[in-house]
Motif scaffolding. Structure first.
Motif, short mmCIF file in Angstrom:
data_model
loop_
_atom_site.label_atom_id
_atom_site.label_comp_id
_atom_site.label_asym_id
_atom_site.label_seq_id
_atom_site.Cartn_x
_atom_site.Cartn_y
_atom_site.Cartn_z
N SER A 65 0.81 -1.21 0.00
CA SER A 65 0.00 0.00 0.00
C SER A 65 0.85 1.27 0.00
O SER A 65 0.34 2.35 -0.31
N LEU A 66 2.13 1.14 0.31
CA LEU A 66 2.98 2.32 0.43
C LEU A 66 3.23 3.00 -0.91
O LEU A 66 3.17 4.23 -1.01
N VAL A 67 3.50 2.22 -1.95
CA VAL A 67 3.80 2.82 -3.25
C VAL A 67 2.62 3.65 -3.77
O VAL A 67 2.80 4.82 -4.16
N PRO A 68 1.38 3.14 -3.77
CA PRO A 68 0.26 3.99 -4.16
C PRO A 68 0.09 5.22 -3.27
O PRO A 68 -0.27 6.29 -3.75
N LEU A 69 0.38 5.06 -1.98
CA LEU A 69 0.27 6.20 -1.07
C LEU A 69 1.26 7.30 -1.45
O LEU A 69 0.90 8.48 -1.46
N VAL A 70 2.47 6.92 -1.75
CA VAL A 70 3.49 7.92 -2.11
C VAL A 70 3.13 8.59 -3.42
O VAL A 70 3.08 9.82 -3.53
N VAL A 71 2.86 7.77 -4.45
CA VAL A 71 2.62 8.32 -5.78
C VAL A 71 1.35 9.18 -5.80
O VAL A 71 1.37 10.34 -6.22
N PHE A 72 0.25 8.62 -5.32
CA PHE A 72 -1.02 9.32 -5.43
C PHE A 72 -1.22 10.33 -4.31
O PHE A 72 -2.02 11.25 -4.45
N GLY A 73 -0.49 10.18 -3.19
CA GLY A 73 -0.53 11.21 -2.17
C GLY A 73 0.12 12.49 -2.66
O GLY A 73 -0.45 13.58 -2.55
N LEU A 74 1.31 12.38 -3.22
CA LEU A 74 1.99 13.56 -3.75
C LEU A 74 1.25 14.13 -4.96
O LEU A 74 1.07 15.35 -5.08
N TRP A 75 0.82 13.26 -5.85
CA TRP A 75 0.08 13.74 -7.03
C TRP A 75 -1.26 14.34 -6.62
O TRP A 75 -1.66 15.39 -7.11
N GLY A 76 -1.96 13.66 -5.70
CA GLY A 76 -3.25 14.18 -5.26
C GLY A 76 -3.12 15.52 -4.57
O GLY A 76 -3.96 16.41 -4.74
N GLY A 77 -2.04 15.70 -3.80
CA GLY A 77 -1.81 16.99 -3.17
C GLY A 77 -1.56 18.09 -4.19
O GLY A 77 -2.04 19.22 -4.03
N ALA A 78 -0.82 17.77 -5.25
CA ALA A 78 -0.57 18.75 -6.31
C ALA A 78 -1.87 19.10 -7.03
O ALA A 78 -2.13 20.28 -7.34
N VAL A 79 -2.69 18.10 -7.30
CA VAL A 79 -3.97 18.36 -7.97
C VAL A 79 -4.87 19.20 -7.07
O VAL A 79 -5.60 20.09 -7.53
N ALA A 80 -4.83 18.95 -5.75
CA ALA A 80 -5.67 19.69 -4.81
C ALA A 80 -5.34 21.18 -4.79
O ALA A 80 -6.17 22.00 -4.39
N ASP A 81 -4.12 21.54 -5.21
CA ASP A 81 -3.75 22.95 -5.28
C ASP A 81 -4.20 23.59 -6.59
O ASP A 81 -4.03 24.80 -6.77
N ALA A 82 -4.77 22.79 -7.49
CA ALA A 82 -5.09 23.33 -8.83
C ALA A 82 -6.55 23.15 -9.22
O ALA A 82 -6.97 23.72 -10.22
N VAL A 83 -7.34 22.37 -8.47
CA VAL A 83 -8.73 22.10 -8.86
C VAL A 83 -9.64 22.32 -7.66
O VAL A 83 -9.19 22.58 -6.54
N ASP A 84 -10.93 22.18 -7.90
CA ASP A 84 -11.92 22.24 -6.83
C ASP A 84 -11.69 21.06 -5.87
O ASP A 84 -11.80 19.89 -6.25
N ARG A 85 -11.36 21.37 -4.63
CA ARG A 85 -11.00 20.32 -3.67
C ARG A 85 -12.19 19.44 -3.31
O ARG A 85 -12.02 18.27 -2.96
N GLU A 358 -1.54 28.08 -1.55
CA GLU A 358 -1.24 27.47 -2.85
C GLU A 358 -0.29 26.27 -2.74
O GLU A 358 -0.06 25.56 -3.72
N LEU A 359 0.26 26.04 -1.53
CA LEU A 359 1.11 24.87 -1.31
C LEU A 359 0.48 23.87 -0.34
O LEU A 359 1.04 22.81 -0.10
N ARG A 360 -0.67 24.20 0.23
CA ARG A 360 -1.23 23.36 1.28
C ARG A 360 -1.59 21.97 0.79
O ARG A 360 -1.44 20.99 1.51
N GLY A 361 -2.10 21.88 -0.43
CA GLY A 361 -2.43 20.56 -0.95
C GLY A 361 -1.20 19.68 -1.03
O GLY A 361 -1.22 18.51 -0.62
N ARG A 362 -0.11 20.23 -1.54
CA ARG A 362 1.11 19.46 -1.66
C ARG A 362 1.71 19.13 -0.29
O ARG A 362 2.25 18.04 -0.08
N MET A 363 1.60 20.07 0.66
CA MET A 363 2.08 19.78 2.01
C MET A 363 1.26 18.67 2.65
O MET A 363 1.79 17.77 3.31
N GLN A 364 -0.06 18.72 2.44
CA GLN A 364 -0.91 17.67 3.01
C GLN A 364 -0.70 16.34 2.31
O GLN A 364 -0.82 15.28 2.92
N GLY A 365 -0.38 16.38 1.01
CA GLY A 365 -0.04 15.15 0.31
C GLY A 365 1.20 14.51 0.90
O GLY A 365 1.24 13.29 1.16
N ALA A 366 2.23 15.33 1.13
CA ALA A 366 3.45 14.81 1.73
C ALA A 366 3.19 14.34 3.16
O ALA A 366 3.71 13.31 3.60
#
Length: 429
Positions: A65-85, A358-366
Motif C-alpha cells: 500500500s505504500l507505493v500507491p500512497l506515495v505516488v497518489f498522495g503527492l500527485w493528489g496533493g498537487a492536484v488539490a492545489d489546482a482544482v476544486d478540492r 497554494e502549497l497546502r495541498g502538496r504539504m498535506q499530500g506529503a
C-alpha cells in the motif's frame, strides 16, 4: 473552586470549530466512515494471517500500500492545489469505496487468495491517498487560522474514536460473523463520509495555480527540503512509525500470548477479541488524551515537545512487549497513543499554518504519505524482524531504537529545537 473550574476549562477539548457547519459535517462523516475503515484494516490483517499463518505476509500489506500512497498522495496533493478540492475528495472517496467492495467479493467467494487482498489494499490506498491529502488541505479553508489547531485536535480525536470502535467491533464481527460481514459494514458506513463530501461548498484554488504534474510535485518537495522545521516534522514521525509501530505483530501476539486465556479459545479465530483490544489500544489513549487536549494548542515550543512525546511513545511501546497481562499491554499502548495524538496535532498544525494556501495541498499530500507510509514501513520492519529475531525482540527493540534516535535527531537540528509556534506562524489564509 473557581481556580479548579478554570484549570479544567483550559484542559477541556476546544469545540469551537464545530460552529462551522461545513466543518462539522465533514468531521462527523469522516468519523463514521473511519470506523468502517478501521474495521476493514483489522479484518484484512486477520484474514491475511489466517490464510498464510505468517506475520511476514501481514507485514507485506504495508509496502504494497505504500507505493500507491506515495505516488497518489503527492500527485493528489498537487492536484488539490489546482482544482476544486470538493470534487477531488469525491473522486478519491469513490476509488476507496470500490476497493472495499472488492474485499467483500473476495470474502464472499471464499477464494482465500493473499495476492487478491494485496491488490485490493493497493487500490484502497490510491483512494485513501487522494482523499486524505485533499481533506487536510480543505480544513484551513473552512475554519479561521486561530482555530486550525483545535480543528486538527477534533479530527484526530474523531479518527482515534474510530480507531477504537473499529477494532473492537472487528473483534466481535470476526468472531461471530466473519470477514465478509466486516467488509459489508465498512461499505455501509462509508456512505456517511461520502455524503459529507457532497455537502461541502465549492473550494476553488486560491493564489497562484500550478499545473499539476511532476514539476508541481517537485516544487512542494523543494519547499519541504528548504524548511528545516517542516522537514523535521516529517523526519520525527517517520522515526516514530517505522521503528516503533507494532501493529503487524498484533495477530501473532494475540495467538501466542493470549489464545487459550479466559478471553479466547485456541487459534486465531478464538483470539479475535484479544486481537481487537490490541488493535484498539493505541487509539484508546488518543481518545482519552483528546478529551483533555485544551493545553495542546497552547504549546509554543512544538519542536521540543514533538521530540519528547515521540521518545515517550517509543519507551511505552517497548515496555508493552513484556506485559504478560492483556490489560497491562493495552494500558501501555494507550499511553503511547496519548503521546501520538499530541504529536499528530502539532505536526499537522505546523504544516497548515506555516505554508501558503497554494502549497497546502502538496504539504498535506506529503504529510499523508508520511503519516500513512511510516506505519506501513513499520509493518514491514516489524514483520521481517519478528521472522528473523522473534516476536518480543522485534517489538521491544523497535521502540527503544525509536526513543534514542528521535532524541538525537530532534535536538540536533537547531531551528527545530528552537521553533516557537507563536512567533513563526507564517501564513494567513
Amino acid at each position: 473552586m473557581a481556580g479548579v473550574r478554570s484549570g479544567l476549562k483550559r484542559l477541556a477539548l476546544d469545540t469551537r470549530p464545530l460552529r462551522v457547519p461545513a466543518y462539522r459535517r465533514l468531521l462527523l462523516g469522516q468519523g463514521v466512515s473511519f470506523i468502517g475503515f478501521q474495521l476493514t484494516a483489522v479484518a484484512v490483517s486477520g484474514q491475511m494471517f489466517e490464510i498464510t499463518g505468517s506475520s511476514l505476509w501481514v507485514g507485506f500489506i504495508g509496502p504494497v500500500s505504500l507505493v500507491p500512497l506515495v505516488v497518489f498522495g503527492l500527485w493528489g496533493g498537487a492536484v488539490a492545489d489546482a482544482v476544486d478540492r470538493r470534487r477531488l475528495l469525491l473522486v478519491g472517496s469513490t476509488v476507496a469505496w470500490i476497493a472495499t467492495f472488492a474485499l467483500l467479493f473476495h470474502a464472499w467467494s471464499g477464494m482465500g487468495n493473499g495476492y487478491f487482498i494485496l491488490a485490493a489494499v493497493a487500490v484502497q490506498s490510491i483512494g485513501f491517498a487522494i482523499s486524505s491529502a485533499t481533506r487536510g488541505a480543505i480544513i484551513p479553508r473552512l475554519v479561521p487560522p486561530e482555530r486550525v489547531a483545535a480543528a486538527n485536535t477534533l479530527n484526530f480525536l474523531v479518527s482515534s474514536i474510530g480507531s477504537v470502535l473499529g477494532p473492537l467491533l472487528a473483534g466481535v464481527v470476526l468472531a461471530k460473523g466473519g470477514y465478509a460481514t466486516a467488509y459489508l459494514i465498512d461499505a455501509i458506513l462509508f456512505g456517511a463520509g461520502f455524503y459529507a463530501a457532497v455537502r461541502l461548498p465549492r473550494l476553488a484554488p486560491l493564489g497562484e495555480i500550478s499545473r499539476p504534474g511532476l514539476r508541481s510535485v517537485f516544487e512542494g518537495l523543494s519547499y519541504i527540503a528548504t524548511k528545516p522545521i517542516v522537514l523535521m516534522s516529517f523526519v520525527v514521525d517517520i522515526i516514530a512509525m517505522a521503528f516503533a509501530m507494532p501493529r503487524a505483530l498484533f495477530p501473532e501476539m494475540a495467538v501466542e500470548r493470549f489464545a487459550g486465556s479466559e478471553m479466547a479459545a485456541e487459534g486465531f479465530a478464538g483470539s479475535a477479541v484479544a486481537f481487537g483490544w490490541l488493535s484498539a489500544a493505541i487509539p484508546i489513549g488518543s481518545v482519552v488524551a483528546g478529551l483533555f487536549s485544551g493545553w495542546v494548542g497552547r504549546v509554543r515550543r512544538q519542536g521540543v515537545a514533538l521530540t519528547l512525546v515521540i521518545a515517550f511513545w517509543g519507551v511505552t511501546v517497548s515496555a508493552a512487549a513484556f506485559a504478560e497481562s492483556l490489560w497491562l499491554m493495552v494500558v501501555l499502548l494507550a499511553m503511547g497513543g496519548a503521546a501520538d495524538l499530541a504529536s499528530a496535532v502539532w505536526r499537522q498544525t505546523i504544516l497548515q499554518t506555516y505554508a501558503p494556501d497554494e502549497l497546502r495541498g502538496r504539504m498535506q499530500g506529503a504529510f499523508m504519505v508520511v503519516v500513512a507510509g511510516g506505519p506501513r514501513l513499520g509493518d514491514l520492519r516489524a514483520g521481517a524482524s519478528a521472522s528473523a529475531f522473534g516476536l518480543v525482540p522485534a517489538w521491544a527493540g523497535g521502540g527503544l531504537v525509536c526513543a534514542v534516535l528521535v532524541l538525537v535527531t530532534g535536538f540536533a537540528v537547531t531551528a527545530f529545537r528552537r521553533y516557537d509556534a507563536t512567533t513563526e506562524r507564517a501564513v494567513p489564509r
